[in-house]
Write an enzyme that holds these catalytic residues in place. Sequence first.
Site, PDB file in Angstrom:
ATOM      1  CG  ASP A  43       3.009   7.660  -1.071  1.00  0.00           C
ATOM      2  OD1 ASP A  43       2.980   8.531  -0.184  1.00  0.00           O
ATOM      3  OD2 ASP A  43       2.557   7.850  -2.224  1.00  0.00           O
ATOM      4  CB  SER A  44       5.825   9.609   3.633  1.00  0.00           C
ATOM      5  OG  SER A  44       4.990   8.980   4.597  1.00  0.00           O
ATOM      6  CG  ASP A  82      -0.483   7.076   0.863  1.00  0.00           C
ATOM      7  OD1 ASP A  82      -1.539   7.632   0.522  1.00  0.00           O
ATOM      8  OD2 ASP A  82       0.434   7.671   1.449  1.00  0.00           O
ATOM      9  CE  LYS A 112      -2.451   9.722   2.206  1.00  0.00           C
ATOM     10  NZ  LYS A 112      -1.924  10.312   0.931  1.00  0.00           N
ATOM     11  CD  GLU A 114      -0.405  11.804  -3.359  1.00  0.00           C
ATOM     12  OE1 GLU A 114      -0.104  12.335  -4.453  1.00  0.00           O
ATOM     13  OE2 GLU A 114       0.439  11.519  -2.491  1.00  0.00           O
ATOM     14  CD  GLU A 181       1.270  16.916   1.523  1.00  0.00           C
ATOM     15  OE1 GLU A 181       2.512  16.954   1.695  1.00  0.00           O
ATOM     16  OE2 GLU A 181       0.674  15.887   1.146  1.00  0.00           O
TER      17      GLU A 181
END
Length: 258
Positions: A43-44, A82, A112, A114, A181
């Site tokens: 999502d970067s 993401d 992925k 978070e 991270e």
Amino acid sequence: MKKTVQTIRNSKGERRLAAITAYDALMGALASRAGMDIILVGDSVGNTVLGHPTTVQVTMDVMVHHTAAVRRAEPESLLVADLPFAQAHREREAVLEQCARLVQEGGAEAVKIEGDANLEPVLSHIINAGIPVLGHIGLLPQRVNALGGYRKFGKTPEEHQALLEDAAAMERAGCFAVIGEMIEPAVAAEITQSIGIPHIGIGCGPGCDGQILVCTDMLGFQSKFHPSFVKTYANLEETILEAFRSYGQEVQDGAFPK
């Protein structure tokens, strides 16, 4: 050889993993040809490609779109996408539905997510449905507004213990690997030793089972923000600027086209 979830899981203690982000077919193809173990459609993309200040603005439709673009490159790397902002904190059937979109519409081979130990039941539900999950602990960029900015994690005894439990919960849920991270290097190394799945670091020092970087950071393709932990392997920004300037000058001078 095609990289799979099993390939990644079995690398623990055998070799270090190299992972990179990609957001389109061109970059996905290059990452695959370079032998990357994992391509993450992160999502970067919000920060690096779409001009957003954070990842919070990235939607499911955006993630499906960019994941499908990378899928068209048919990468040998494991393709992970993401799950974007807030989706993991909905009712678990709704979370599963969104993860399924990334797989069915986007072509992702894993997602992925978070989070922390509190997400263990949700992660387990998704994995039991047949969708592999790559966990993500430590700095969670999707929570940047709540955090008030980006920072290192694991400096206090409380954070140290919480990170160990977060990693353990990801493993218990069935994640095939976990990304850490911006975790203090000593704590990151302890996490690596404490779990039986690969721990892939970004800004966590060398004591991990692998590393991941954002492609635009390591290619020198983004001038606004340079994380201190990133090593720049190329200076594509200057290369592209020079090419554009040369083209513009030749057009003005009548040198192109001949």
